[in-house]
Design a protein around this motif. Structure first.
Motif, PDB file in Angstrom:
ATOM      1  N   HIS A  67      17.548 -15.162   6.665  1.00  0.00           N
ATOM      2  CA  HIS A  67      16.545 -15.958   5.972  1.00  0.00           C
ATOM      3  C   HIS A  67      15.998 -17.017   6.925  1.00  0.00           C
ATOM      4  O   HIS A  67      16.724 -17.545   7.772  1.00  0.00           O
ATOM      5  N   VAL A  68      14.719 -17.335   6.781  1.00  0.00           N
ATOM      6  CA  VAL A  68      14.079 -18.395   7.545  1.00  0.00           C
ATOM      7  C   VAL A  68      13.496 -19.404   6.559  1.00  0.00           C
ATOM      8  O   VAL A  68      12.744 -19.031   5.657  1.00  0.00           O
ATOM      9  N   VAL A  69      13.882 -20.651   6.703  1.00  0.00           N
ATOM     10  CA  VAL A  69      13.339 -21.726   5.880  1.00  0.00           C
ATOM     11  C   VAL A  69      12.334 -22.490   6.729  1.00  0.00           C
ATOM     12  O   VAL A  69      12.680 -23.034   7.787  1.00  0.00           O
ATOM     13  N   TYR A  70      11.106 -22.508   6.299  1.00  0.00           N
ATOM     14  CA  TYR A  70      10.030 -23.145   7.059  1.00  0.00           C
ATOM     15  C   TYR A  70       9.644 -24.454   6.380  1.00  0.00           C
ATOM     16  O   TYR A  70       9.242 -24.468   5.225  1.00  0.00           O
ATOM     17  N   ILE A  71       9.787 -25.548   7.094  1.00  0.00           N
ATOM     18  CA  ILE A  71       9.455 -26.869   6.565  1.00  0.00           C
ATOM     19  C   ILE A  71       8.343 -27.457   7.422  1.00  0.00           C
ATOM     20  O   ILE A  71       8.454 -27.506   8.647  1.00  0.00           O
ATOM     21  N   THR A  72       7.268 -27.888   6.783  1.00  0.00           N
ATOM     22  CA  THR A  72       6.146 -28.443   7.534  1.00  0.00           C
ATOM     23  C   THR A  72       5.796 -29.829   7.013  1.00  0.00           C
ATOM     24  O   THR A  72       5.985 -30.126   5.837  1.00  0.00           O
ATOM     25  N   GLU A 127       2.636 -32.190   6.451  1.00  0.00           N
ATOM     26  CA  GLU A 127       1.203 -32.025   6.357  1.00  0.00           C
ATOM     27  C   GLU A 127       0.445 -33.142   7.069  1.00  0.00           C
ATOM     28  O   GLU A 127       0.717 -34.322   6.887  1.00  0.00           O
TER      29      GLU A 127
END
Length: 474
Positions: free
Chosen positions: A392-397, A399
């Protein structure tokens, strides 16, 4: 949202968005002449909270056709009297508008999926008491379509996302002021395309109309729908291709379209590719690309077809909004304010020049390189090259934040030392249960800005937050 010049080019009509009005502007004297509101009673119905969108002049009737996104309708305004002469209900969130060459039909592209109903019995006085603790339903479920009851409160349904009014194109008979037909363009929600399910619809948005055919850009499908408006049938789709190496990916976002007088060539603004595609209609192939600024939204040809005009929504970007050489413009230093759109004029290219422009557009977008894989990186350089241990890849950005805004205060940072708009970084002890593993936490107490020549300061809100953290055991 919408701009339309009168025949003499001395007057321009501008959509006023959420003001619910059309602005009449004197181009020569740079002065506002009039404001025409869409609000009011038409055919016995009171329309309020109008939102003016795209608009077109119909010279045959000396009228202005205007889309009202707030009330899902096409409004007809008599330019002599400046009064509303008619209103036609159209689809959800009407966005694009065009008129046939014979002035007999209007075409409306609707980008909305749902028409959101009001909560029964809700008033400003009891609004808070009707709130629920979580979202009432998932998208395109039985509950979302038919409605449900949550925590004793009735939540109305939204209906099907495949409703004829959703993500659609309407043709309208201007003589009778009635809708002729509703078209569902592009790929529909639930269809399987290239082994993937369509979840967002087609987003038809802009229209170019010829003597027999209308061409509609479908933003989220990267294609163009062809409608024979004489027989009122969809007769085909043109896929937009830019390069065989990346055509399998999505994201060109065709957003504006125009056609030459011979009806042989389409010019399509690719919002997601920062270019205009030149498409040959007989072969339904992309002849080339013309590079543009950031986010092209509209494209038009000059009357003599010697020039191409391109409008972009973000121009050259914002650039720096601080530093020793930064000069604050009149609108301030906020990124959203200093980022301006652009108007671009391009001479109609020869075949040789178009090939040059195409290479430039591709080079501006991606480059192809060879990489080696020694097998030690858990992330393979290409999909399906080998089995990865990563499940799994958790992508946090974050803004709209730049390096300087967040890390500008760090002494060993590599960029200009600026104010951190995310807040002053303060190392503080973590909550007691986490201290064995995380003794120090980094806290951004508030969004701060430089106050004239005063030093950066923590606001009273931030101080109150620190006091509250101390109370709860931080």
């Amino acid at each position: 949202m919408g701009v339309e010049f009168a025949q003499d080019s001395k007057t321009v009509y501008l959509s006023g968005g959420d003001t619910g009005a059309v602005i009449q502007y004197d181009v020569e004297n740079l002065a506002k002449v009039d404001s025409i509101s869409l609000n009011g009673i038409v055919d016995g119905k009171d329309y309020q909270d109008s939102f003016t969108s795209d608009l077109r002049i119909n010279e045959a009737e000396n009228e202005l056709l205007v889309l009202d996104r707030g009330n899902f309708r096409l409004v007809r305004i008599d330019l002599e009297t400046k009064k509303i002469k008619g209103s036609v209900n159209v689809g959800r969130q009407p966005f694009g508008l065009a008129i046939s060459p014979d002035k007999k039909q209007a075409f409306v592209a609707n980008v909305g999926v749902y028409s959101y109903p009001l909560i029964e019995g809700a008033t400003p006085a009891n609004y808070d008491s009707l709130m629920i603790s979580h979202h009432p339903y998932g998208d395109n479920t039985k509950e979302s379509i038919e409605g449900t009851v949550v925590e004793g409160r009735k939540v109305p349904g939204l209906g099907s996302p495949l409703h004829p009014d959703a993500m659609s194109v309407f043709t309208i008979d201007l003589d009778n002021n009635k809708v002729i037909k509703k078209f569902k363009t592009g790929h529909q929600i639930g269809q399987t395309v290239e082994d993937a399910e369509v979840v967002g619809g087609a987003s038809p948005n802009s229209i170019a109309v010829g003597k027999q055919f209308a061409y509609i850009t479908n933003a989220t499908n990267d294609n163009i729908t062809i409608i024979d408006h004489l027989s009122q049938e969809i007769v085909g789709h043109i896929p937009i291709k830019v390069d065989p190496r990346i055509d399998k990916y999505r994201g060109l976002l065709p957003f504006g379209i125009t056609m030459d007088k011979a009806e042989k060539t389409l010019y399509v603004a690719l919002l997601g590719f920062n270019a205009v595609a030149v498409i040959d209609i007989p072969s339904q192939t992309t002849k080339g690309l013309i590079p543009s600024g950031w986010g092209p939204t509209r494209v038009e040809l000059s009357k003599d077809e010697k020039n191409i005009y391109i409008i972009t929504c973000r121009g050259l970007g914002a650039g720096p909004n601080g530093g020793k050489d930064f000069v604050e413009p009149p609108q301030g230093d906020y990124i959203g304010d200093i980022q301006l759109g652009s108007f671009q004029r391009v001479a109609m290219p020869t075949d040789e020049k178009l090939a040059e422009y195409t290479k430039m557009s591709i080079d501006n977008t991606f480059r192809e390189s060879t990489v080696s894989d020694d097998g030690t990186n858990p992330l393979p350089p290409l999909p399906k090259l080998r089995q990865s241990p990563i499940k799994h890849v958790v992508y946090i950005t974050k803004e709209n934040r730049t390096y300087d805004e967040v890390f500008g205060q760090l002494k060993n940072g590599r960029e200009i030392v600026l104010w951190p708009v995310m807040g002053l970084i303060i190392p503080i002890p973590c909550p007691i249960p986490f201290r064995p593993s995380f003794p120090i936490c980094v806290f951004h107490p508030t969004t701060i800005r430089p106050q004239s020549n005063l030093p950066i300061r923590i606001t009273t809100i931030a101080i109150a937050m620190l006091r509250f953290m101390a109370i709860i055991g931080w």
